[in-house]
Design a protein around this motif. Structure first.
Motif, PDB file in Angstrom:
ATOM      1  N   TYR A   1      48.238  52.329 -18.877  1.00 33.34           N
ATOM      2  CA  TYR A   1      49.416  51.474 -19.005  1.00 33.34           C
ATOM      3  C   TYR A   1      49.478  50.819 -20.381  1.00 33.34           C
ATOM      4  O   TYR A   1      48.467  50.661 -21.065  1.00 33.34           O
ATOM      5  CB  TYR A   1      49.393  50.394 -17.926  1.00 33.34           C
ATOM      6  N   GLU A   2      50.706  50.408 -20.745  1.00 30.75           N
ATOM      7  CA  GLU A   2      50.923  49.698 -22.003  1.00 30.75           C
ATOM      8  C   GLU A   2      51.092  48.201 -21.786  1.00 30.75           C
ATOM      9  O   GLU A   2      50.670  47.405 -22.626  1.00 30.75           O
ATOM     10  CB  GLU A   2      52.151  50.267 -22.730  1.00 30.75           C
ATOM     11  N   THR A   3      51.734  47.824 -20.676  1.00 34.24           N
ATOM     12  CA  THR A   3      51.990  46.400 -20.425  1.00 34.24           C
ATOM     13  C   THR A   3      51.620  46.041 -18.990  1.00 34.24           C
ATOM     14  O   THR A   3      51.694  46.881 -18.082  1.00 34.24           O
ATOM     15  CB  THR A   3      53.473  46.050 -20.646  1.00 34.24           C
ATOM     16  N   THR A   4      51.269  44.798 -18.781  1.00 36.21           N
ATOM     17  CA  THR A   4      50.890  44.337 -17.446  1.00 36.21           C
ATOM     18  C   THR A   4      52.061  44.356 -16.469  1.00 36.21           C
ATOM     19  O   THR A   4      51.857  44.382 -15.258  1.00 36.21           O
ATOM     20  CB  THR A   4      50.308  42.912 -17.509  1.00 36.21           C
TER      21      THR A   4
ATOM     22  N   VAL B   1      44.512  47.052 -18.842  1.00 34.92           N
ATOM     23  CA  VAL B   1      45.821  46.430 -18.661  1.00 34.92           C
ATOM     24  C   VAL B   1      46.077  46.163 -17.183  1.00 34.92           C
ATOM     25  O   VAL B   1      46.524  45.079 -16.792  1.00 34.92           O
ATOM     26  CB  VAL B   1      46.933  47.322 -19.254  1.00 34.92           C
TER      27      VAL B   1
ATOM     28  N   GLU C   1      53.887  46.696 -15.743  1.00 38.07           N
ATOM     29  CA  GLU C   1      53.954  47.990 -15.058  1.00 38.07           C
ATOM     30  C   GLU C   1      53.172  47.999 -13.752  1.00 38.07           C
ATOM     31  O   GLU C   1      53.345  48.912 -12.938  1.00 38.07           O
ATOM     32  CB  GLU C   1      53.438  49.095 -15.975  1.00 38.07           C
TER      33      GLU C   1
ATOM     34  N   ASP D   1      43.130  54.451 -21.389  1.00 38.28           N
ATOM     35  CA  ASP D   1      44.353  53.712 -21.092  1.00 38.28           C
ATOM     36  C   ASP D   1      45.318  54.526 -20.236  1.00 38.28           C
ATOM     37  O   ASP D   1      45.475  55.730 -20.416  1.00 38.28           O
ATOM     38  CB  ASP D   1      45.054  53.325 -22.400  1.00 38.28           C
TER      39      ASP D   1
ATOM     40  N   HIS E   1      43.771  58.289 -14.717  1.00 39.09           N
ATOM     41  CA  HIS E   1      44.072  58.934 -15.997  1.00 39.09           C
ATOM     42  C   HIS E   1      43.826  60.432 -15.933  1.00 39.09           C
ATOM     43  O   HIS E   1      44.573  61.223 -16.534  1.00 39.09           O
ATOM     44  CB  HIS E   1      43.270  58.295 -17.141  1.00 39.09           C
TER      45      HIS E   1
ATOM     46  N   ASP F   1      42.919  50.766 -15.563  1.00 40.56           N
ATOM     47  CA  ASP F   1      42.495  50.499 -16.929  1.00 40.56           C
ATOM     48  C   ASP F   1      42.455  48.992 -17.151  1.00 40.56           C
ATOM     49  O   ASP F   1      42.643  48.208 -16.204  1.00 40.56           O
ATOM     50  CB  ASP F   1      43.404  51.212 -17.948  1.00 40.56           C
TER      51      ASP F   1
END
Length: 367
Positions: free
Chosen positions: A191-194, A161, A196, A189, A221, A159
């Motif tokens: 992931y929420e943060t890089t 991120v 990860e 999406d 996904h 994604d």
């Protein structure tokens, strides 16, 4: 300069438009690279007349003097990149994957990899995500072609991120890098943060105990959603790993994960010959891990149609992946039909889609 473009609104929710005409994202490949360029004077970017389609437009808007527009001349674009890199720049050149990899393979091999120059090729809309444009625009052989080239790093973010994490994680890497992106906006999406996503280290997206599903790029996904559905129904406990770093291949990490499961399913938006699954099978053989592994992907050139329909037709959506994982679990290796996503499955999906299309006629309006 401002980001302005006439937009086309597609009112058919079952598909998507490859140019993102329904709206330009607030965060994009272009803005990621523009942020890098704010910090690093070596960063340049370029396009082969696909600045908007590959979501690169933020870069020339913010750094027009560091942007190359080569026109519809992909091999020239990547040749120019080699020249820039030889002078100390770190150029990021973006076009559709089919043109970046297959049409320009000799440039990547000879001008980038042989010379070990820090050129970054961003191939977007890979696999069958170009849908209705047909086989000339489908990039279903690029992993097989590129993973054997010395010095070349190949990454496949799941994604946007992950795209940012892998771009930042490789900016100072010696030698060339090929980024394999499902779409310009990189899809749903994951992931929420890089933090990860770490270059070179497979990311476990879901942890289970029965079957290991290995995916990369746009299939991650769908594999995650398949695992969630199988677990929610109490059918199987599935681990999903995002193998975003394809070359250099993390063989030991994959072998260690495989050894903890009853079987491995590799899902890829690519032909099964020479792709991600072949790398997994080689790693298991080299490291003497006797876990059965199955490759789920394309076995021939794809038909053409809306991308979402094609992923469903070839069993590369969540429902199709869940079906294949269940069949791998239910059947002994000697009893498995190859492929496990069969002609009967494709015929059923096609009939369902034709019936649904007969009930509605999508309207296209222009703004």
């Amino acid at each position: 300069m401002p980001l302005e473009r006439r937009t086309t609104v597609l009112t058919d929710p079952s598909s998507y438009d490859h140019e993102g005409r329904a709206g330009y994202p607030t965060r994009s490949i272009g803005s990621i690279l523009a942020d890098l360029a704010d910090e690093d004077p070596r960063i340049m970017a370029g396009s082969a007349d696909l600045t908007w389609s590959t979501f690169l437009a933020d870069f020339p808007a913010r750094h027009p003097d560091r942007f190359i527009q080569a026109g519809i001349a992909e091999r020239n674009l990547l040749g120019i990149a080699a020249g820039l890199a030889s002078c100390g720049a770190v150029p990021y050149m973006s076009t559709f994957s089919a043109f970046a990899s297959m049409q320009s393979l000799d440039v990547i091999r000879n001008d980038h990899a042989y010379t070990n120059l820090p050129v970054r090729t961003i191939g977007t809309h890979t696999g069958i995500s170009m849908g209705y444009f047909g086989s000339s625009h489908h990039a279903i052989e690029d992993i097989g072609a590129l993973r054997s080239i010395p010095n070349l790093t190949v990454v496949s973010p799941a994604d946007l991120v992950a795209t940012e994490a892998l771009i930042r994680g490789t900016v100072d890497l010696p030698g060339p890098v090929y980024f394999r992106l499902g779409r310009g906006a990189s899809g749903p999406d994951v992931y929420e943060t890089t933090s990860e996503v770490v270059f070179g280290e497979p990311t476990v997206v879901r942890r289970g105990s029965d079957i290991l599903v290995v995916a990369s790029g746009i299939t991650v996904h769908a594999a995650r959603d398949a695992a969630d559905a199988l677990r929610a129904d109490g059918r199987l406990d599935v681990t999903v790993v995002d193998l975003h770093t394809i070359r250099p291949f993390p063989a030991q990490a994959v072998a260690d994960l495989a050894a903890q499961h009853d079987a491995v399913v590799v899902v890829e938006d690519h032909v099964v010959d020479g792709g991600l699954g072949t790398s997994v099978l080689t790693a298991l053989a080299d490291l003497d891990v006797g876990v059965p592994a199955y490759r789920h992907g394309l076995h021939d050139f794809a038909i053409f149609g809306p991308p979402t329909h094609l992923y469903r037709y070839y069993g590369l959506d969540a429902e199709g992946i869940a079906t294949v994982v269940e069949r791998v679990s239910d059947r002994a290796p000697r009893d498995r039909t190859i492929p496990l996503w069969e002609e009967a499955d494709r015929s059923r999906v096609l009939a369902e889609q034709q019936a649904a299309d007969a009930l509605r006629k999508p309207e296209i309006t222009f703004a």
